[in-house]
Enzyme design. Structure first.
Site, mmCIF file in Angstrom:
data_model
loop_
_atom_site.group_PDB
_atom_site.id
_atom_site.type_symbol
_atom_site.label_atom_id
_atom_site.label_comp_id
_atom_site.label_asym_id
_atom_site.label_seq_id
_atom_site.Cartn_x
_atom_site.Cartn_y
_atom_site.Cartn_z
ATOM 1 N N HIS A 160 -0.358 -11.426 1.405
ATOM 2 C CA HIS A 160 -0.191 -10.340 2.360
ATOM 3 C C HIS A 160 -0.485 -10.695 3.818
ATOM 4 O O HIS A 160 -0.104 -9.954 4.726
ATOM 5 C CB HIS A 160 -1.117 -9.198 1.909
ATOM 6 C CG HIS A 160 -0.636 -7.832 2.220
ATOM 7 N ND1 HIS A 160 -0.097 -7.497 3.452
ATOM 8 C CD2 HIS A 160 -0.609 -6.701 1.497
ATOM 9 C CE1 HIS A 160 0.226 -6.212 3.435
ATOM 10 N NE2 HIS A 160 -0.064 -5.710 2.262
ATOM 11 N N TYR A 173 -8.022 -10.125 5.918
ATOM 12 C CA TYR A 173 -7.607 -11.199 5.018
ATOM 13 C C TYR A 173 -8.474 -12.454 5.078
ATOM 14 O O TYR A 173 -9.052 -12.851 4.077
ATOM 15 C CB TYR A 173 -6.131 -11.570 5.285
ATOM 16 C CG TYR A 173 -5.217 -10.390 5.073
ATOM 17 C CD1 TYR A 173 -5.000 -9.891 3.801
ATOM 18 C CD2 TYR A 173 -4.620 -9.740 6.149
ATOM 19 C CE1 TYR A 173 -4.206 -8.782 3.590
ATOM 20 C CE2 TYR A 173 -3.822 -8.623 5.955
ATOM 21 C CZ TYR A 173 -3.613 -8.153 4.668
ATOM 22 O OH TYR A 173 -2.832 -7.046 4.458
ATOM 23 N N SER A 214 -0.388 3.355 0.358
ATOM 24 C CA SER A 214 0.610 3.032 1.368
ATOM 25 C C SER A 214 2.004 3.394 0.870
ATOM 26 O O SER A 214 2.286 3.326 -0.330
ATOM 27 C CB SER A 214 0.553 1.564 1.785
ATOM 28 O OG SER A 214 1.172 0.775 0.857
ATOM 29 N N PRO A 244 0.291 -7.958 -3.329
ATOM 30 C CA PRO A 244 1.068 -6.947 -4.049
ATOM 31 C C PRO A 244 2.140 -7.592 -4.933
ATOM 32 O O PRO A 244 2.539 -8.742 -4.725
ATOM 33 C CB PRO A 244 1.735 -6.132 -2.928
ATOM 34 C CG PRO A 244 1.048 -6.538 -1.679
ATOM 35 C CD PRO A 244 0.579 -7.935 -1.898
HETATM 36 N N1 COA Z 1 10.876 18.437 8.239
HETATM 37 C C1 COA Z 1 11.931 17.848 7.674
HETATM 38 N N2 COA Z 1 12.112 16.512 7.633
HETATM 39 C C2 COA Z 1 11.141 15.724 8.169
HETATM 40 C C3 COA Z 1 9.995 16.273 8.759
HETATM 41 C C4 COA Z 1 9.883 17.700 8.795
HETATM 42 N N3 COA Z 1 8.821 18.300 9.335
HETATM 43 N N4 COA Z 1 9.224 15.265 9.210
HETATM 44 C C5 COA Z 1 9.865 14.113 8.909
HETATM 45 N N5 COA Z 1 11.018 14.382 8.276
HETATM 46 C C6 COA Z 1 12.035 13.432 7.824
HETATM 47 C C7 COA Z 1 12.201 12.288 8.802
HETATM 48 O O1 COA Z 1 13.124 12.614 9.795
HETATM 49 C C8 COA Z 1 12.682 11.167 7.902
HETATM 50 O O2 COA Z 1 14.052 11.386 7.642
HETATM 51 P P1 COA Z 1 15.033 10.205 7.073
HETATM 52 O O3 COA Z 1 14.744 10.107 5.596
HETATM 53 O O4 COA Z 1 16.372 10.756 7.310
HETATM 54 O O5 COA Z 1 14.715 8.986 7.831
HETATM 55 C C9 COA Z 1 11.943 11.412 6.612
HETATM 56 O O6 COA Z 1 11.560 12.801 6.642
HETATM 57 C C10 COA Z 1 10.726 10.564 6.405
HETATM 58 O O7 COA Z 1 9.807 10.773 7.444
HETATM 59 P P2 COA Z 1 8.227 10.816 7.207
HETATM 60 O O8 COA Z 1 7.927 11.087 5.790
HETATM 61 O O9 COA Z 1 7.611 11.708 8.237
HETATM 62 O O10 COA Z 1 7.646 9.426 7.477
HETATM 63 P P3 COA Z 1 8.174 8.019 7.841
HETATM 64 O O11 COA Z 1 9.302 7.620 6.963
HETATM 65 O O12 COA Z 1 8.358 8.005 9.305
HETATM 66 O O13 COA Z 1 6.913 7.166 7.415
HETATM 67 C C11 COA Z 1 4.840 6.098 7.787
HETATM 68 C C12 COA Z 1 5.633 7.377 7.924
HETATM 69 C C13 COA Z 1 3.446 6.293 8.321
HETATM 70 C C14 COA Z 1 4.734 5.691 6.318
HETATM 71 C C15 COA Z 1 5.596 4.989 8.559
HETATM 72 O O14 COA Z 1 5.618 5.307 9.920
HETATM 73 C C16 COA Z 1 4.937 3.650 8.430
HETATM 74 O O15 COA Z 1 4.031 3.307 9.174
HETATM 75 N N6 COA Z 1 5.424 2.814 7.476
HETATM 76 C C17 COA Z 1 4.874 1.541 7.216
HETATM 77 C C18 COA Z 1 3.934 1.605 6.054
HETATM 78 C C19 COA Z 1 3.582 0.234 5.584
HETATM 79 O O16 COA Z 1 3.222 -0.623 6.345
HETATM 80 N N7 COA Z 1 3.735 0.020 4.262
HETATM 81 C C20 COA Z 1 3.620 -1.237 3.652
HETATM 82 C C21 COA Z 1 2.243 -1.655 3.455
HETATM 83 S S1 COA Z 1 2.188 -3.210 2.668
#
Ligand code: COA
Length: 622
Positions: free
Chosen positions: A320, A61, A556, A74
């Site tokens: 951001h 940034y 993202s 955003p």
């Molecule tokens: N089989 C079935 N379900 C699964 C699975 C599998 N193999 N792996 C994961 N899941 C489920 C999880 O348990 C979770 O369930 P829930 O909906 O009940 O909570 C769901 O699927 C989502 O999990 P997943 O898609 O693996 O990812 P996440 O939600 O943990 O997200 C990231 C991953 C990387 C996006 C997250 O850790 C992150 O860093 N988020 C921040 C991103 C960010 O900063 N965004 C803004 C930028 S400005």
């Protein structure tokens, strides 16, 4: 370094990769610079709360000189409201501001609950610092480097609380809570907003759009700001804006030319406001629509700008550098849900006799006057170049993906890779933000979804045919030929390749969120090389390094629990931006590109995403 080489494999040529491997051999040799720099960072880690924080903040940034709108801030769109009268606008604004004030009180009293990781080493506490930077903060432009104005946590209890409301480029300071008269009620806030809404249109002339200057390249704006500051009144205005809890922008609707273009085969919009579709609403939140519309009705340096348009469209534009989207989304969704759960009983005319809010008057000298014309032209040019497309994929969502035993995030990332491969026949450096809040002051590292395994799978899905660079008119024929060739590989083989790609992507994702990504350590080594030797090591001047840092696909996940979405522009002139919001039965994508790049098109990428998600379902169903 092994992970770095792996990340380079699918996006570099063999010759480029060989040269990088040689540089790495020299760098990591016992007598090479690498071990010394690594020790330097270990020492820094001992001395600081988070050794990477300022390296990262400056890189992402503070050192970036291009304008904030489109390139950095955003925009978020919420489901539109129905306003019958201007009183409805004022009451809704008051409810949002009241929610902001209550949240401020919660922050001050230290009652903000600690969040914990919901998966992968569950329950680890998450750093909450971002939440404390959302209100009352602002970015400040600098000629060389920007800085942040952050609220002091010591002074919180003896301050007035105010917001700045902007309407038709006029700015007003609305005091929400004063030491001598306590906190305003919701209805009192509504009366202040109503005053603004009726005062601004009646003033003889539209004022100089000072806010437009905040949409300029950072060094340019820094110099303009210095000029503004020569006047004491201006100085005070700037201080009021910076210290305001939030800025509230009361907007005029954008015209239909901001609606989605191209790709008419899908159902691109669910919410409408008059003739406006969701793409149009996103434009309003990201940049305001240009000098003719609301881009002067903004202060792009402000961390949180709540935006309410008279046609019911509403949302947010946020700067951001203080926080990732997740914290902002959570705060606004909490306030929004509270409004939905407790409908207001009476939106009648609020009767109060408070002193009217103070209008901020600017003293603008002759050289600055000239700047507004230039700023209008440059912001309008940037806006004309933004190719944006809000795409709702409605055939399935998280529920189906989970039923395939795949992480939804991993699945969508692979769909993004396949969509790219289908259009161009190769993969590119891809950024996905991974939250590192398990660490004190942790922000994000980069999940790199372009893997060799993803490439092998994508190639097989497209029969190794290479780029589908056909124009729209050729597409039907192309699609037909693709369908025929699809049978070259058996479904079992494609599924096996898919499983390998999923395994790799899952591994990279988990490594990142647990703090073992590669981009932050590489950045640390690069900066350490400058600090220790006075110059950047060859490894970071290398062609492969430049390729790896040019994120032609910047993505993202921005998960929302309401039917809202957040989007942003590409991070390079030839690239795509793509945020996504996976919901149980649909996925909302915000795809962006620049019209000035002939190779990219947001609607074509969205269409390719649709095709990719469709064939992935066909592959995995049953
Ligand atoms: N089989 C079935 N379900 C699964 C699975 C599998 N193999 N792996 C994961 N899941 C489920 C999880 O348990 C979770 O369930 P829930 O909906 O009940 O909570 C769901 O699927 C989502 O999990 P997943 O898609 O693996 O990812 P996440 O939600 O943990 O997200 C990231 C991953 C990387 C996006 C997250 O850790 C992150 O860093 N988020 C921040 C991103 C960010 O900063 N965004 C803004 C930028 S400005």
């Amino acid at each position: 370094m092994a992970d770095y080489i792996r990340a380079l494999e699918p996006i570099t040529t063999p010759a480029q990769l060989e040269r990088t491997k040689e540089l790495i051999r020299q760098f990591t040799a016992p007598q090479g610079l690498g071990p010394r720099l690594h020790q330097y960072l270990l020492d820094k880690r001992e001395a600081e709360d988070n050794w990477a924080y300022y390296y990262w903040l400056n890189e992402m940034y503070m050192n970036i000189r291009i304008p904030l709108p489109i390139n950095s801030n955003p925009g978020m769109v919420f489901p539109p409201r129905r306003f019958k009268t201007v009183h409805d606008v004022a009451h809704f604004a008051a409810r949002l501001l009241d929610g902001i004030l209550s949240h401020r009180e919660m922050l001050d009293s230290g009652e903000l609950p600690l969040e914990r990781a919901a998966s992968r080493e569950k329950n680890q506490p998450l750093c909450m610092a971002q939440y404390y930077r959302l209100l009352g903060s602002c970015r400040r432009p600098g000629v060389e480097q920007d800085s942040q104005f952050l609220p002091s946590r010591e002074r919180v209890n003896d301050e007035d609380r105010h917001v700045v409301v902007i309407c038709r480029n006029q700015m007003y300071c609305v005091v929400l809570q004063a030491n001598d008269r306590g906190k305003l009620s919701e209805s009192e806030i509504a009366s202040q907003i109503l005053y603004v809404l009726s005062d601004a249109p009646c003033l003889p002339a539209k004022p100089a759009p000072v806010g437009l200057l905040t949409a300029e390249p950072r060094s340019r704006w820094a110099r303009d700001r210095e000029m503004l500051q020569q006047d004491e009144r201006n100085q005070r205005n700037l201080e009021l804006i910076e210290t305001a809890q939030v800025v509230l922008c009361l907007d005029e609707p954008l015209a239909g030319n901001f609606n989605a273009r191209g790709f008419t085969g899908a159902t691109p919009t669910v919410h409408r406001a008059g003739d406006r579709d969701e793409t149009n609403m996103a434009h309003e939140m990201i940049h305001g629509g240009g000098s003719e519309y609301n881009s002067g009705n903004r202060w792009f340096d402000k961390t949180m700008q709540l935006i309410i348009c008279t046609d019911g469209t509403w949302g947010l534009c946020y700067e951001h550098s203080c926080s990732e989207g997740i914290a902002v989304v959570q705060l606004l969704e909490k306030i929004y849900k509270n409004i939905e759960d407790h409908p207001a009983e009476d939106n009648g005319l609020p009767q109060h006799h408070l002193p009217p809010p103070e209008r901020l008057e600017w003293h603008v000298n002759q050289p600055l006057q000239l700047r507004f014309g230039q700023a209008s032209q440059s912001v309008d040019k940037c806006i004309d170049d933004l190719d944006f497309y809000v795409y709702r994929y409605q055939s399935y969502g998280k529920t189906f993906i989970k039923s395939c035993q795949v992480s939804p995030d991993v699945y969508i990332q692979l769909a993004l890779q396949l969509a790219h491969y289908k259009l161009y026949g190769h993969l590119v450096a891809t950024y996905e933000s991974a939250s590192t809040r398990r660490f004190l002051h942790g922000r994000v590292d980069c999940i790199r979804a372009a893997s060799t395994e993803a490439l092998e799978w994508a190639k097989a899905m497209c029969q190794g045919e290479g780029a589908n660079v056909a124009l729209e008119s050729d597409r039907e024929e192309e699609e037909e030929s693709r369908k025929v060739k699809f049978s070259i590989y058996s479904k079992d083989h494609l599924r096996e390749l898919f499983r390998c790609a999923v395994a790799r992507q899952t591994e990279v994702m988990v490594k990142n969120i647990l703090g073992n990504g590669i981009d932050i350590p590489l950045l640390g080594l690069r900066e350490a090389s400058i600090e220790v030797t006075g110059e950047m090591h060859e490894l970071f001047k290398d062609e492969s390094y430049n390729i790896s840092q040019c994120f032609l696909l910047s993505t993202s996940q921005v998960a929302c629990s309401t039917d809202s979405f957040m989007g942003y522009g590409p991070v390079t002139p030839r690239g795509y931006g793509c945020s996504y919001n996976p919901q149980p039965e649909q996925i909302v994508f915000c795809v962006s590109a620049f019209y000035s790049c002939e190779d990219t098109s947001a609607s074509r990428y969205a269409k390719s995403l649709q095709d990719s998600l469709d064939i992935m379902r066909d592959l995995l169903q049953n």
